[in-house]
Design a protein around this motif. Sequence first.
Motif, short mmCIF file in Angstrom:
data_model
loop_
_atom_site.label_atom_id
_atom_site.label_comp_id
_atom_site.label_asym_id
_atom_site.label_seq_id
_atom_site.Cartn_x
_atom_site.Cartn_y
_atom_site.Cartn_z
N SER A 116 0.84 -1.19 0.00
CA SER A 116 0.00 0.00 0.00
C SER A 116 0.88 1.24 0.00
O SER A 116 2.02 1.21 0.43
CB SER A 116 -0.93 0.02 1.22
N VAL A 117 0.33 2.30 -0.50
CA VAL A 117 1.02 3.58 -0.52
C VAL A 117 0.14 4.57 0.21
O VAL A 117 -1.05 4.69 -0.07
CB VAL A 117 1.24 4.06 -1.98
N GLU A 118 0.73 5.25 1.16
CA GLU A 118 0.00 6.27 1.88
C GLU A 118 0.68 7.60 1.66
O GLU A 118 1.90 7.69 1.66
CB GLU A 118 -0.05 5.94 3.38
N SER A 119 -0.10 8.60 1.47
CA SER A 119 0.43 9.93 1.23
C SER A 119 -0.37 10.93 2.06
O SER A 119 -1.59 10.81 2.16
CB SER A 119 0.32 10.27 -0.25
N ASP A 120 0.31 11.89 2.62
CA ASP A 120 -0.40 12.92 3.36
C ASP A 120 -0.54 14.20 2.54
O ASP A 120 -0.84 15.26 3.05
CB ASP A 120 0.29 13.21 4.69
N ALA A 121 -0.31 14.09 1.22
CA ALA A 121 -0.44 15.24 0.34
C ALA A 121 -1.91 15.52 0.04
O ALA A 121 -2.73 14.61 0.00
CB ALA A 121 0.30 14.98 -0.96
N LYS A 122 -2.21 16.78 -0.15
CA LYS A 122 -3.55 17.16 -0.57
C LYS A 122 -3.58 17.09 -2.10
O LYS A 122 -2.77 17.70 -2.77
CB LYS A 122 -3.87 18.56 -0.07
N MET A 123 -4.53 16.29 -2.63
CA MET A 123 -4.56 16.06 -4.07
C MET A 123 -5.87 16.55 -4.67
O MET A 123 -6.93 16.46 -4.05
CB MET A 123 -4.41 14.57 -4.36
N SER A 124 -5.78 17.00 -5.91
CA SER A 124 -6.98 17.42 -6.63
C SER A 124 -7.77 16.19 -7.05
O SER A 124 -7.32 15.06 -6.96
CB SER A 124 -6.57 18.23 -7.87
N LYS A 125 -8.97 16.45 -7.56
CA LYS A 125 -9.84 15.36 -8.01
C LYS A 125 -9.19 14.58 -9.14
O LYS A 125 -9.18 13.34 -9.13
CB LYS A 125 -11.19 15.93 -8.45
N CYS A 126 -8.61 15.27 -10.11
CA CYS A 126 -8.00 14.60 -11.26
C CYS A 126 -6.82 13.73 -10.82
O CYS A 126 -6.69 12.58 -11.26
CB CYS A 126 -7.55 15.65 -12.26
N ARG A 127 -5.98 14.25 -9.96
CA ARG A 127 -4.82 13.47 -9.49
C ARG A 127 -5.26 12.25 -8.68
O ARG A 127 -4.67 11.19 -8.78
CB ARG A 127 -3.91 14.37 -8.66
N THR A 128 -6.29 12.42 -7.88
CA THR A 128 -6.80 11.30 -7.10
C THR A 128 -7.36 10.21 -8.01
O THR A 128 -7.11 9.02 -7.79
CB THR A 128 -7.89 11.77 -6.12
N LEU A 129 -8.09 10.60 -9.03
CA LEU A 129 -8.65 9.62 -9.96
C LEU A 129 -7.55 8.89 -10.72
O LEU A 129 -7.63 7.67 -10.91
CB LEU A 129 -9.61 10.31 -10.93
N ILE A 130 -6.51 9.61 -11.15
CA ILE A 130 -5.39 8.97 -11.84
C ILE A 130 -4.68 8.00 -10.90
O ILE A 130 -4.31 6.89 -11.31
CB ILE A 130 -4.43 10.03 -12.40
N MET A 131 -4.49 8.40 -9.64
CA MET A 131 -3.82 7.55 -8.66
C MET A 131 -4.62 6.26 -8.42
O MET A 131 -4.05 5.19 -8.26
CB MET A 131 -3.67 8.30 -7.34
N LEU A 132 -5.93 6.34 -8.44
CA LEU A 132 -6.76 5.17 -8.17
C LEU A 132 -6.84 4.22 -9.36
O LEU A 132 -6.87 3.00 -9.19
CB LEU A 132 -8.17 5.60 -7.76
N ILE A 133 -6.87 4.74 -10.57
CA ILE A 133 -7.12 3.88 -11.73
C ILE A 133 -5.82 3.37 -12.39
O ILE A 133 -5.84 2.36 -13.09
CB ILE A 133 -8.01 4.60 -12.77
N SER A 134 -4.68 4.01 -12.13
CA SER A 134 -3.43 3.60 -12.76
C SER A 134 -3.03 2.15 -12.48
O SER A 134 -2.69 1.42 -13.41
CB SER A 134 -2.29 4.54 -12.36
N PRO A 135 -3.05 1.68 -11.22
CA PRO A 135 -2.70 0.27 -10.99
C PRO A 135 -3.64 -0.70 -11.70
O PRO A 135 -3.21 -1.75 -12.19
CB PRO A 135 -2.79 0.11 -9.47
N LEU A 160 -10.26 19.18 -2.46
CA LEU A 160 -9.00 18.45 -2.37
C LEU A 160 -9.21 17.17 -1.57
O LEU A 160 -9.94 17.16 -0.58
CB LEU A 160 -7.92 19.29 -1.70
N PHE A 161 -8.54 16.11 -1.99
CA PHE A 161 -8.58 14.82 -1.32
C PHE A 161 -7.41 14.77 -0.36
O PHE A 161 -6.28 15.07 -0.71
CB PHE A 161 -8.47 13.71 -2.37
N TYR A 162 -7.66 14.36 0.88
CA TYR A 162 -6.62 14.32 1.90
C TYR A 162 -6.82 13.09 2.77
O TYR A 162 -7.92 12.81 3.20
CB TYR A 162 -6.68 15.59 2.76
N GLN A 163 -5.74 12.35 3.02
CA GLN A 163 -5.80 11.14 3.83
C GLN A 163 -4.84 11.28 4.99
O GLN A 163 -3.67 11.59 4.81
CB GLN A 163 -5.44 9.92 3.00
N GLU A 164 -5.34 11.03 6.19
CA GLU A 164 -4.49 11.06 7.37
C GLU A 164 -4.81 9.86 8.23
O GLU A 164 -5.97 9.62 8.55
CB GLU A 164 -4.73 12.35 8.16
N ASP A 165 -3.79 9.11 8.59
CA ASP A 165 -3.95 7.83 9.29
C ASP A 165 -4.88 6.95 8.46
O ASP A 165 -4.61 6.68 7.32
CB ASP A 165 -4.44 8.04 10.72
#
Length: 95
Positions: free
Chosen positions: A9-28, A82-87
């Motif tokens: 798994s990859v965890e990131s605490d960066a704030k991402m836009s909708k487009c970047r989040t969608l690319i991150m989810l569908i790329s794998p 913005l999409f943000y993940q913490e813990d």
Amino acid sequence: MKNLQPIISVESDAKMSKCRTLIMLISPTLVLAIIPIFLSFIIKKLILMTFLIFFGFSSLAMSASDIYFFIVILLKMRNNELFYQEDNKIYILKK
């Protein structure tokens, strides 16, 4: 059996836009599932074709949660958020 994490798994605490989040989810899913399944129809060797189909569909099954979150974020997240993940919690922040 709390806090079960996936094997990779990859965890990131960066704030991402909708487009970047969608690319991150569908790329794998594209790289590990869709492309091998597509290649299996082009390659004519039975052993390699069988391996690619098995690998592609097993990767597709393992990425079911990514596909689900892709659809949810596509439908519910606005472009100015913005999409943000913490813990283990997910937040959607307005710009």
